[in-house]
Design a protein around this motif. Sequence first.
Motif, PDB file in Angstrom:
ATOM      1  N   ASP A 303       0.866  -1.184   0.000  1.00  0.00           N
ATOM      2  CA  ASP A 303       0.000   0.000   0.000  1.00  0.00           C
ATOM      3  C   ASP A 303       0.901   1.233   0.000  1.00  0.00           C
ATOM      4  OD1 ASP A 303      -1.722   2.106   0.502  1.00  0.00           O
ATOM      5  OD2 ASP A 303      -2.875   1.050   2.029  1.00  0.00           O
ATOM      6  N   ASN A 304       1.020   1.895  -1.156  1.00  0.00           N
ATOM      7  CA  ASN A 304       2.019   2.961  -1.249  1.00  0.00           C
ATOM      8  C   ASN A 304       1.629   4.205  -0.454  1.00  0.00           C
ATOM      9  OD1 ASN A 304       0.093   4.118  -3.173  1.00  0.00           O
ATOM     10  ND2 ASN A 304       1.788   5.400  -3.847  1.00  0.00           N
ATOM     11  N   GLN A 305       0.370   4.317  -0.059  1.00  0.00           N
ATOM     12  CA  GLN A 305      -0.042   5.468   0.730  1.00  0.00           C
ATOM     13  C   GLN A 305       0.269   5.292   2.211  1.00  0.00           C
ATOM     14  OE1 GLN A 305      -3.875   7.342  -1.417  1.00  0.00           O
ATOM     15  NE2 GLN A 305      -4.230   5.300  -0.621  1.00  0.00           N
ATOM     16  N   ALA A 306       0.526   4.058   2.636  1.00  0.00           N
ATOM     17  CA  ALA A 306       0.566   3.784   4.074  1.00  0.00           C
ATOM     18  C   ALA A 306       1.843   3.157   4.595  1.00  0.00           C
ATOM     19  CB  ALA A 306      -0.621   2.876   4.458  1.00  0.00           C
ATOM     20  N   ILE A 307       2.553   2.388   3.777  1.00  0.00           N
ATOM     21  CA  ILE A 307       3.627   1.552   4.307  1.00  0.00           C
ATOM     22  C   ILE A 307       4.759   2.366   4.925  1.00  0.00           C
ATOM     23  CG2 ILE A 307       4.883   1.353   2.126  1.00  0.00           C
ATOM     24  CD1 ILE A 307       5.477  -1.579   2.893  1.00  0.00           C
ATOM     25  N   VAL A 308       4.982   3.597   4.437  1.00  0.00           N
ATOM     26  CA  VAL A 308       6.095   4.392   4.972  1.00  0.00           C
ATOM     27  C   VAL A 308       5.706   5.169   6.226  1.00  0.00           C
ATOM     28  CG1 VAL A 308       7.148   4.624   2.697  1.00  0.00           C
ATOM     29  CG2 VAL A 308       5.601   6.411   3.531  1.00  0.00           C
ATOM     30  N   ILE A 309       4.452   5.143   6.627  1.00  0.00           N
ATOM     31  CA  ILE A 309       4.024   5.940   7.781  1.00  0.00           C
ATOM     32  C   ILE A 309       4.653   5.454   9.084  1.00  0.00           C
ATOM     33  CG2 ILE A 309       2.051   6.842   9.062  1.00  0.00           C
ATOM     34  CD1 ILE A 309       2.433   7.820   6.094  1.00  0.00           C
ATOM     35  N   PRO A 310       4.588   4.162   9.420  1.00  0.00           N
ATOM     36  CA  PRO A 310       5.276   3.735  10.647  1.00  0.00           C
ATOM     37  C   PRO A 310       6.778   3.966  10.596  1.00  0.00           C
ATOM     38  CG  PRO A 310       4.470   1.836   9.406  1.00  0.00           C
ATOM     39  CD  PRO A 310       3.842   3.044   8.803  1.00  0.00           C
ATOM     40  N   GLU A 311       7.376   3.841   9.398  1.00  0.00           N
ATOM     41  CA  GLU A 311       8.812   4.106   9.270  1.00  0.00           C
ATOM     42  C   GLU A 311       9.124   5.565   9.615  1.00  0.00           C
ATOM     43  OE1 GLU A 311      10.577   1.405   8.633  1.00  0.00           O
ATOM     44  OE2 GLU A 311       8.739   0.274   8.180  1.00  0.00           O
ATOM     45  N   THR A 312       8.257   6.469   9.179  1.00  0.00           N
ATOM     46  CA  THR A 312       8.478   7.885   9.445  1.00  0.00           C
ATOM     47  C   THR A 312       8.391   8.183  10.935  1.00  0.00           C
ATOM     48  OG1 THR A 312       7.569   8.432   7.264  1.00  0.00           O
ATOM     49  CG2 THR A 312       7.702  10.218   8.875  1.00  0.00           C
ATOM     50  N   ILE A 313       7.442   7.571  11.622  1.00  0.00           N
ATOM     51  CA  ILE A 313       7.327   7.757  13.072  1.00  0.00           C
ATOM     52  C   ILE A 313       8.581   7.256  13.776  1.00  0.00           C
ATOM     53  CG2 ILE A 313       6.031   7.098  15.124  1.00  0.00           C
ATOM     54  CD1 ILE A 313       4.607   9.110  13.286  1.00  0.00           C
ATOM     55  N   ASP A 314       9.078   6.097  13.367  1.00  0.00           N
ATOM     56  CA  ASP A 314      10.313   5.576  13.963  1.00  0.00           C
ATOM     57  C   ASP A 314      11.498   6.483  13.655  1.00  0.00           C
ATOM     58  OD1 ASP A 314       9.098   3.301  15.099  1.00  0.00           O
ATOM     59  OD2 ASP A 314       9.246   2.207  13.219  1.00  0.00           O
ATOM     60  N   ALA A 315      11.526   7.048  12.456  1.00  0.00           N
ATOM     61  CA  ALA A 315      12.620   7.953  12.095  1.00  0.00           C
ATOM     62  C   ALA A 315      12.600   9.202  12.969  1.00  0.00           C
ATOM     63  CB  ALA A 315      12.522   8.328  10.620  1.00  0.00           C
ATOM     64  N   ILE A 316      11.430   9.698  13.319  1.00  0.00           N
ATOM     65  CA  ILE A 316      11.333  10.854  14.214  1.00  0.00           C
ATOM     66  C   ILE A 316      11.981  10.529  15.555  1.00  0.00           C
ATOM     67  CG2 ILE A 316       9.731  12.295  15.551  1.00  0.00           C
ATOM     68  CD1 ILE A 316       7.758  11.992  13.151  1.00  0.00           C
ATOM     69  N   ARG A 317      11.667   9.362  16.100  1.00  0.00           N
ATOM     70  CA  ARG A 317      12.255   8.975  17.393  1.00  0.00           C
ATOM     71  C   ARG A 317      13.771   8.834  17.282  1.00  0.00           C
ATOM     72  NH1 ARG A 317       7.795   5.268  17.896  1.00  0.00           N
ATOM     73  NH2 ARG A 317       6.208   6.250  19.187  1.00  0.00           N
ATOM     74  N   ALA A 318      14.238   8.263  16.183  1.00  0.00           N
ATOM     75  CA  ALA A 318      15.679   8.052  16.021  1.00  0.00           C
ATOM     76  C   ALA A 318      16.425   9.382  15.952  1.00  0.00           C
ATOM     77  CB  ALA A 318      15.953   7.215  14.778  1.00  0.00           C
ATOM     78  N   LEU A 319      15.973  10.279  15.083  1.00  0.00           N
ATOM     79  CA  LEU A 319      16.672  11.549  14.929  1.00  0.00           C
ATOM     80  C   LEU A 319      16.659  12.350  16.226  1.00  0.00           C
ATOM     81  CD1 LEU A 319      15.696  12.989  11.413  1.00  0.00           C
ATOM     82  CD2 LEU A 319      17.508  11.385  12.014  1.00  0.00           C
TER      83      LEU A 319
END
Length: 362
Positions: A303-319
């Motif tokens: 699902d190209n609209q959704a699959i990167v959303i959890p990754e983005t949340i994790d990236a926020i925590r990492a940075l």
Amino acid sequence: MDRIVRVAVNGYGVIGKRVADAVRAQDDMTLVGVADISTDWRTRVLQAKGVAFFAGTPEAGDALQAAGQQSAGGLSDLLREADVIVDCTPKHVAAENVPIYRERGLKFILQGGEKHEVTGHSFVAEANFETAVGRDATRVVSCNTTATVRTLIALKRAGLLKRARGTLLRRATDPWESHLGGIMNTLVPEPEIPSHQGPDAQTVDPDLDVVTMAVKVPETVAHLHYWAVQMTRPTEKEAVLEAFRGSSRILLMKDDHGLVALNTVKELMADLGRSRNDLYEVALWADMLTVQGDELFYAYMVDNQAIVIPETIDAIRALSGRETSGPRSIEKTDTALGIGGGLFAAPSPRPAEGSIEANQRP
């Protein structure tokens, strides 16, 4: 960083609006506002949700005023409020915004439409979360690359991956833009082999031996991938499935679930109460998966609209340094977004603060 992470979103399109809602569903970050240049129904809905809206450009500010809409200020005003900015503007626009973020000393996240070299780091949570901790910037790779990395990393961690060759059937456009373009009664092959997803996956893990081929197809529901993998040794099908079960973001579907096509999987997400019917996982047909000696064959939906959303949340925590452990961040994100827990046991996401559902909580 122990305090709540203040997050701003620049660009309120297909990805931006989902990132904004996902941030609001977390208990360790807050959405300070969204910037965009549009004055249509999208930003009107945003303002109806009570989210602070900022004009992405001075011209957008003038257009908002002419349309009778109020803004909380311009992009510079929004950036003063944020610890991390997630740029979800169209391809190439985000790269042009990078000097602004760097000048202000802001941590920033770009999406997969930008080049790896713009940030020097590309991100998939299960593959390289720890290498992003404390960085100034990262790029969450595209939907197809995210799916590619998730499945191949699962095999790699199980010691099964030698090389992989994939064929990607790519939907022609986003559903909400189907009236503007797309293709009809034809297929359009990408002009180069490998297609860009294979080399892109190697920006996350350079050790992956992966080649991809892609073709655009006349539908807008989701992407479909077929993979042929040479494993490091002959093995049993159950060992491969067990490797995939090690990822909460790979959904294994069985024939008796009746999920025989892309549209049925999307309907399941609606029945589970997912926001916008979103499928955050790689949805892989388990019974179709075939092992012949050291060769592995499987297919899945993206699902190209959704699959990167959890990754983005994790990236926020990492940075931000809010979390230094990939597994802990993934678990937290998954819980907030209703990922995992079994096919028919996925919980509804925690209502976003300020939403109607949250206001109705006891």
